[in-house]
Design a protein around this motif. Sequence first.
Motif, PDB file in Angstrom:
ATOM      1  N   THR A  72       0.804  -1.224   0.000  1.00  0.00           N
ATOM      2  CA  THR A  72       0.000   0.000   0.000  1.00  0.00           C
ATOM      3  C   THR A  72       0.837   1.274   0.000  1.00  0.00           C
ATOM      4  O   THR A  72       0.311   2.354  -0.268  1.00  0.00           O
ATOM      5  CB  THR A  72      -0.922   0.036   1.238  1.00  0.00           C
ATOM      6  OG1 THR A  72      -0.114  -0.016   2.424  1.00  0.00           O
ATOM      7  CG2 THR A  72      -1.883  -1.148   1.225  1.00  0.00           C
ATOM      8  N   THR A  73       2.141   1.184   0.289  1.00  0.00           N
ATOM      9  CA  THR A  73       2.996   2.370   0.358  1.00  0.00           C
ATOM     10  C   THR A  73       4.266   2.150  -0.461  1.00  0.00           C
ATOM     11  O   THR A  73       4.604   1.012  -0.823  1.00  0.00           O
ATOM     12  CB  THR A  73       3.402   2.677   1.812  1.00  0.00           C
ATOM     13  OG1 THR A  73       4.230   1.615   2.307  1.00  0.00           O
ATOM     14  CG2 THR A  73       2.175   2.833   2.698  1.00  0.00           C
ATOM     15  N   LYS A  74       4.976   3.236  -0.709  1.00  0.00           N
ATOM     16  CA  LYS A  74       6.247   3.145  -1.420  1.00  0.00           C
ATOM     17  C   LYS A  74       7.239   2.298  -0.640  1.00  0.00           C
ATOM     18  O   LYS A  74       7.980   1.496  -1.218  1.00  0.00           O
ATOM     19  CB  LYS A  74       6.817   4.546  -1.659  1.00  0.00           C
ATOM     20  CG  LYS A  74       8.187   4.527  -2.348  1.00  0.00           C
ATOM     21  CD  LYS A  74       8.795   5.912  -2.472  1.00  0.00           C
ATOM     22  CE  LYS A  74      10.191   5.830  -3.085  1.00  0.00           C
ATOM     23  NZ  LYS A  74      10.839   7.164  -3.179  1.00  0.00           N
ATOM     24  N   LYS A  75       7.259   2.457   0.682  1.00  0.00           N
ATOM     25  CA  LYS A  75       8.181   1.688   1.515  1.00  0.00           C
ATOM     26  C   LYS A  75       7.909   0.194   1.403  1.00  0.00           C
ATOM     27  O   LYS A  75       8.842  -0.623   1.284  1.00  0.00           O
ATOM     28  CB  LYS A  75       8.055   2.133   2.973  1.00  0.00           C
ATOM     29  CG  LYS A  75       9.035   1.446   3.915  1.00  0.00           C
ATOM     30  CD  LYS A  75       8.893   1.981   5.335  1.00  0.00           C
ATOM     31  CE  LYS A  75       9.882   1.284   6.270  1.00  0.00           C
ATOM     32  NZ  LYS A  75       9.758   1.801   7.668  1.00  0.00           N
ATOM     33  N   GLU A  76       6.641  -0.182   1.411  1.00  0.00           N
ATOM     34  CA  GLU A  76       6.286  -1.596   1.276  1.00  0.00           C
ATOM     35  C   GLU A  76       6.619  -2.111  -0.126  1.00  0.00           C
ATOM     36  O   GLU A  76       7.064  -3.257  -0.280  1.00  0.00           O
ATOM     37  CB  GLU A  76       4.803  -1.791   1.578  1.00  0.00           C
ATOM     38  CG  GLU A  76       4.450  -1.572   3.041  1.00  0.00           C
ATOM     39  CD  GLU A  76       2.958  -1.600   3.301  1.00  0.00           C
ATOM     40  OE1 GLU A  76       2.571  -1.659   4.483  1.00  0.00           O
ATOM     41  OE2 GLU A  76       2.178  -1.571   2.320  1.00  0.00           O
ATOM     42  N   ALA A  77       6.418  -1.274  -1.131  1.00  0.00           N
ATOM     43  CA  ALA A  77       6.760  -1.663  -2.504  1.00  0.00           C
ATOM     44  C   ALA A  77       8.263  -1.884  -2.637  1.00  0.00           C
ATOM     45  O   ALA A  77       8.707  -2.858  -3.261  1.00  0.00           O
ATOM     46  CB  ALA A  77       6.291  -0.591  -3.480  1.00  0.00           C
ATOM     47  N   TYR A  78       9.041  -0.984  -2.036  1.00  0.00           N
ATOM     48  CA  TYR A  78      10.504  -1.119  -2.080  1.00  0.00           C
ATOM     49  C   TYR A  78      10.935  -2.423  -1.409  1.00  0.00           C
ATOM     50  O   TYR A  78      11.790  -3.155  -1.931  1.00  0.00           O
ATOM     51  CB  TYR A  78      11.167   0.066  -1.392  1.00  0.00           C
ATOM     52  CG  TYR A  78      12.676   0.050  -1.485  1.00  0.00           C
ATOM     53  CD1 TYR A  78      13.337   0.716  -2.522  1.00  0.00           C
ATOM     54  CD2 TYR A  78      13.444  -0.644  -0.557  1.00  0.00           C
ATOM     55  CE1 TYR A  78      14.718   0.691  -2.626  1.00  0.00           C
ATOM     56  CE2 TYR A  78      14.828  -0.674  -0.646  1.00  0.00           C
ATOM     57  CZ  TYR A  78      15.454  -0.008  -1.677  1.00  0.00           C
ATOM     58  OH  TYR A  78      16.834  -0.044  -1.774  1.00  0.00           O
ATOM     59  N   SER A  79      10.342  -2.715  -0.270  1.00  0.00           N
ATOM     60  CA  SER A  79      10.679  -3.940   0.455  1.00  0.00           C
ATOM     61  C   SER A  79      10.346  -5.173  -0.374  1.00  0.00           C
ATOM     62  O   SER A  79      11.113  -6.145  -0.423  1.00  0.00           O
ATOM     63  CB  SER A  79       9.921  -3.975   1.782  1.00  0.00           C
ATOM     64  OG  SER A  79      10.186  -5.169   2.481  1.00  0.00           O
ATOM     65  N   CYS A  80       9.207  -5.132  -1.063  1.00  0.00           N
ATOM     66  CA  CYS A  80       8.783  -6.250  -1.910  1.00  0.00           C
ATOM     67  C   CYS A  80       9.758  -6.455  -3.067  1.00  0.00           C
ATOM     68  O   CYS A  80      10.167  -7.579  -3.360  1.00  0.00           O
ATOM     69  CB  CYS A  80       7.372  -5.992  -2.439  1.00  0.00           C
ATOM     70  SG  CYS A  80       6.740  -7.253  -3.569  1.00  0.00           S
ATOM     71  N   VAL A  81      10.148  -5.371  -3.717  1.00  0.00           N
ATOM     72  CA  VAL A  81      11.071  -5.447  -4.856  1.00  0.00           C
ATOM     73  C   VAL A  81      12.445  -5.935  -4.398  1.00  0.00           C
ATOM     74  O   VAL A  81      13.055  -6.808  -5.017  1.00  0.00           O
ATOM     75  CB  VAL A  81      11.195  -4.073  -5.546  1.00  0.00           C
ATOM     76  CG1 VAL A  81      12.304  -4.098  -6.594  1.00  0.00           C
ATOM     77  CG2 VAL A  81       9.877  -3.682  -6.190  1.00  0.00           C
ATOM     78  N   PHE A  82      12.948  -5.366  -3.313  1.00  0.00           N
ATOM     79  CA  PHE A  82      14.267  -5.750  -2.797  1.00  0.00           C
ATOM     80  C   PHE A  82      14.293  -7.234  -2.439  1.00  0.00           C
ATOM     81  O   PHE A  82      15.237  -7.958  -2.798  1.00  0.00           O
ATOM     82  CB  PHE A  82      14.622  -4.911  -1.573  1.00  0.00           C
ATOM     83  CG  PHE A  82      15.971  -5.248  -0.986  1.00  0.00           C
ATOM     84  CD1 PHE A  82      17.112  -4.600  -1.435  1.00  0.00           C
ATOM     85  CD2 PHE A  82      16.101  -6.207   0.014  1.00  0.00           C
ATOM     86  CE1 PHE A  82      18.361  -4.909  -0.904  1.00  0.00           C
ATOM     87  CE2 PHE A  82      17.339  -6.531   0.544  1.00  0.00           C
ATOM     88  CZ  PHE A  82      18.473  -5.875   0.076  1.00  0.00           C
ATOM     89  N   ASP A  83      13.277  -7.674  -1.734  1.00  0.00           N
ATOM     90  CA  ASP A  83      13.224  -9.078  -1.317  1.00  0.00           C
ATOM     91  C   ASP A  83      13.196 -10.003  -2.528  1.00  0.00           C
ATOM     92  O   ASP A  83      13.895 -11.025  -2.553  1.00  0.00           O
ATOM     93  CB  ASP A  83      11.987  -9.304  -0.447  1.00  0.00           C
ATOM     94  CG  ASP A  83      11.883 -10.743   0.027  1.00  0.00           C
ATOM     95  OD1 ASP A  83      12.587 -11.098   0.979  1.00  0.00           O
ATOM     96  OD2 ASP A  83      11.094 -11.510  -0.575  1.00  0.00           O
ATOM     97  N   TYR A  84      12.392  -9.644  -3.544  1.00  0.00           N
ATOM     98  CA  TYR A  84      12.265 -10.524  -4.706  1.00  0.00           C
ATOM     99  C   TYR A  84      13.541 -10.560  -5.535  1.00  0.00           C
ATOM    100  O   TYR A  84      14.039 -11.643  -5.882  1.00  0.00           O
ATOM    101  CB  TYR A  84      11.092 -10.081  -5.581  1.00  0.00           C
ATOM    102  CG  TYR A  84      10.855 -11.011  -6.753  1.00  0.00           C
ATOM    103  CD1 TYR A  84      10.221 -12.238  -6.570  1.00  0.00           C
ATOM    104  CD2 TYR A  84      11.271 -10.670  -8.038  1.00  0.00           C
ATOM    105  CE1 TYR A  84      10.014 -13.110  -7.636  1.00  0.00           C
ATOM    106  CE2 TYR A  84      11.071 -11.530  -9.108  1.00  0.00           C
ATOM    107  CZ  TYR A  84      10.443 -12.750  -8.907  1.00  0.00           C
ATOM    108  OH  TYR A  84      10.251 -13.611  -9.967  1.00  0.00           O
TER     109      TYR A  84
END
Length: 290
Positions: free
Chosen positions: A247-259
């Motif tokens: 839902t947020t940029k921070k969560e999106a960044y975390s998702c991309v980094f993890d993947y």
Amino acid sequence: MVKYALIESLRGEHAVMKMCRWAHVSRSGYYKWRCRRPSDTELRRFEAERLLINLFTRFKSRYGSPRMTVELNECGLPISENTVAKLMAKQGLMARNGKGYKYFPDVLARNHVSDNLLRRNFQASKPNEKWVSDITYIKVEKGFVYLAVIMDLFSRKIIGWSLDTTMTNQLIIDAFKMAVASRDVEPGLILHSDRGVQYRSWEYQQLLLDEKIRPSMSRKGNCWDNAAMESFFARFKVEALYAEDVTTKKEAYSCVFDYIELFYNSHRRHSTLGYKSPNHFESAYEKMSA
């Protein structure tokens, strides 16, 4: 060689063996031509054309060949006015002189974007031979965030990426700088993208020029010309994004980094790599080349 170039342009439509027989050339000669490194002369001509287009765009089509020659010489490129005039004619560059001038808003949009050097050949014989890049969006609670990615086709490894709330030139520039910082770039490397305005920007094109990277762009409206990147984005969204509540940029960044950093490059097995991960595939190549 003209015959080899013709065969290359028809790959996928006819068998290479048959085309070589029709053209009276050997298959071994054709494949040797395909793997050749660009000559120093080709690289110098490529650099001259790219710098000319960049400067012509920067000065908003106001300079003809005499002034462009001075600008190029002052940039450290010794070149004659006659050569500049020929290059401008080849690229369709015409200064705004008088009422007869027909204005085109973006010179770079008309030049080089049709040069699809990749030609849907997504195989590479070594690292840093062919890179591909693209941008996708991620829906968040307050709009979208945008993800720019660069992949090395040799190993399908993601070597550069950037995430932001705006789809600006800086988005792809940050991804590009990450890629260059992590790899050994040599002149002649192909970097393929679509025709997006960010990829046609002067700032981005200048970065490619500085690294002596050869730009390649998909044909208009043809997403399959960059199918490797389309495939990556599809897998990322299915395997990671859609499985999480971002839902947020921070969560999106975390998702991309993890993947990308913790799963895709290190562990995800690719059928095109013999079911090895990108990192494993590159490590095996380095051991064989040592």
